[in-house]
Design an enzyme around this catalytic site. Structure first.
Site, PDB file in Angstrom:
ATOM      1  CG  HIS A  39      -5.501  -6.366   0.027  1.00  0.00           C
ATOM      2  ND1 HIS A  39      -6.662  -6.433   0.750  1.00  0.00           N
ATOM      3  CD2 HIS A  39      -5.637  -7.229  -1.014  1.00  0.00           C
ATOM      4  CE1 HIS A  39      -7.472  -7.300   0.159  1.00  0.00           C
ATOM      5  NE2 HIS A  39      -6.881  -7.790  -0.913  1.00  0.00           N
ATOM      6  CE  LYS A  59      -4.007  -2.176   2.223  1.00  0.00           C
ATOM      7  NZ  LYS A  59      -5.109  -1.972   3.194  1.00  0.00           N
ATOM      8  CG  ASN A  90      -3.790  -2.331   6.601  1.00  0.00           C
ATOM      9  OD1 ASN A  90      -3.630  -1.920   5.459  1.00  0.00           O
ATOM     10  ND2 ASN A  90      -4.724  -3.208   6.918  1.00  0.00           N
ATOM     11  CD  GLU A 128      -8.693  -9.411  -3.311  1.00  0.00           C
ATOM     12  OE1 GLU A 128      -9.489  -9.046  -2.443  1.00  0.00           O
ATOM     13  OE2 GLU A 128      -7.523  -9.772  -3.057  1.00  0.00           O
ATOM     14  CE1 TYR A 164      -9.419  -3.429  -0.058  1.00  0.00           C
ATOM     15  CE2 TYR A 164      -8.664  -1.429  -1.151  1.00  0.00           C
ATOM     16  CZ  TYR A 164      -8.413  -2.535  -0.352  1.00  0.00           C
ATOM     17  OH  TYR A 164      -7.148  -2.751   0.149  1.00  0.00           O
TER      18      TYR A 164
HETATM   19  P1  CMP Z   1      -7.471  -4.686   3.491  1.00  0.00           P
HETATM   20  O1  CMP Z   1      -6.930  -6.034   3.782  1.00  0.00           O
HETATM   21  O2  CMP Z   1      -6.862  -3.945   2.359  1.00  0.00           O
HETATM   22  O3  CMP Z   1      -9.051  -4.792   3.233  1.00  0.00           O
HETATM   23  C1  CMP Z   1      -9.922  -3.695   3.454  1.00  0.00           C
HETATM   24  C2  CMP Z   1      -9.250  -2.558   4.155  1.00  0.00           C
HETATM   25  O4  CMP Z   1     -10.084  -1.604   4.753  1.00  0.00           O
HETATM   26  C3  CMP Z   1      -8.422  -3.088   5.302  1.00  0.00           C
HETATM   27  O5  CMP Z   1      -7.300  -3.789   4.817  1.00  0.00           O
HETATM   28  C4  CMP Z   1      -8.108  -1.806   6.065  1.00  0.00           C
HETATM   29  O6  CMP Z   1      -6.915  -1.165   5.620  1.00  0.00           O
HETATM   30  C5  CMP Z   1      -9.276  -0.887   5.689  1.00  0.00           C
HETATM   31  N1  CMP Z   1     -10.065  -0.488   6.839  1.00  0.00           N
HETATM   32  C6  CMP Z   1     -10.221   0.769   7.262  1.00  0.00           C
HETATM   33  N2  CMP Z   1     -11.018   0.818   8.332  1.00  0.00           N
HETATM   34  C7  CMP Z   1     -11.360  -0.460   8.627  1.00  0.00           C
HETATM   35  C8  CMP Z   1     -12.172  -1.065   9.645  1.00  0.00           C
HETATM   36  N3  CMP Z   1     -12.771  -0.346  10.590  1.00  0.00           N
HETATM   37  N4  CMP Z   1     -12.291  -2.413   9.626  1.00  0.00           N
HETATM   38  C9  CMP Z   1     -11.685  -3.159   8.659  1.00  0.00           C
HETATM   39  N5  CMP Z   1     -10.914  -2.622   7.663  1.00  0.00           N
HETATM   40  C10 CMP Z   1     -10.753  -1.300   7.656  1.00  0.00           C
END
Ligand code: CMP
Length: 136
Positions: free
Chosen positions: A116, A10, A113, A127, A50
């Site tokens: 993904h 990311k 974070n 995906e 997403y």
């Molecule tokens: P990812 O694995 O990319 O899939 C969806 C993303 O939404 C997740 O990682 C997080 O980075 C983002 N996200 C932001 N807020 C939340 C939340 N409250 N709960 C879960 N995912 C979140």
């Protein structure tokens, strides 16, 4: 069973110059990159990726964030690649991620974070096809 999974490094991890560290972790765990590209996603492209989260309160922030800087898209292949990658990544919220995981090492927040990874075979197929249509 050999599987394929879609990984994204990311914008926060790209900005922190840890692309190499993250790919080394994939390779060290037997997750072999079989396709890879660095791109800047459009908001529309992030929204399509997403789409499963489109009703969630964080959808707009998440997709704006994912379009805010370059990302690295990878197809990883290996034994139990989907579960293995999820173990490597750690919990979605870096504060809850186990020591030694990618998100514990590099994640800043639940949104920023670091990485993904696909969460199931069906999502991996969607995906991978979304970003690498030649793999369909
Ligand atoms: P990812 O694995 O990319 O899939 C969806 C993303 O939404 C997740 O990682 C997080 O980075 C983002 N996200 C932001 N807020 C939340 C939340 N409250 N709960 C879960 N995912 C979140």
């Amino acid at each position: 069973m050999s599987e394929r999974t879609l990984a994204i490094i990311k914008p926060d991890a790209v900005a922190k110059h840890v692309i190499g560290d993250i790919i080394q972790r994939y390779e060290g765990a037997g997750l072999n990159p079989i396709a890879m590209k660095m791109v800047r996603l459009s908001k529309k492209s992030a929204e399509g990726f997403y789409a499963v989260h489109s009703e969630r309160p964080f959808f707009n922030d998440l997709t704006t964030y994912m379009a805010s800087g370059s990302v690295v898209l990878l197809v990883l292949e290996g034994e139990n690649a989907i579960a293995k990658n999820r173990d490597l990544m750690g919990a979605t919220d870096p504060k809850k991620a186990d020591t030694g995981t990618i998100r514990a090492a590099h994640g800043a927040s639940i949104e920023a974070n670091a990485v993904h990874g696909s969460d199931a075979i069906e999502t991996a197929n969607f995906e991978i096809g979304y970003f690498f249509p030649e793999f369909e």
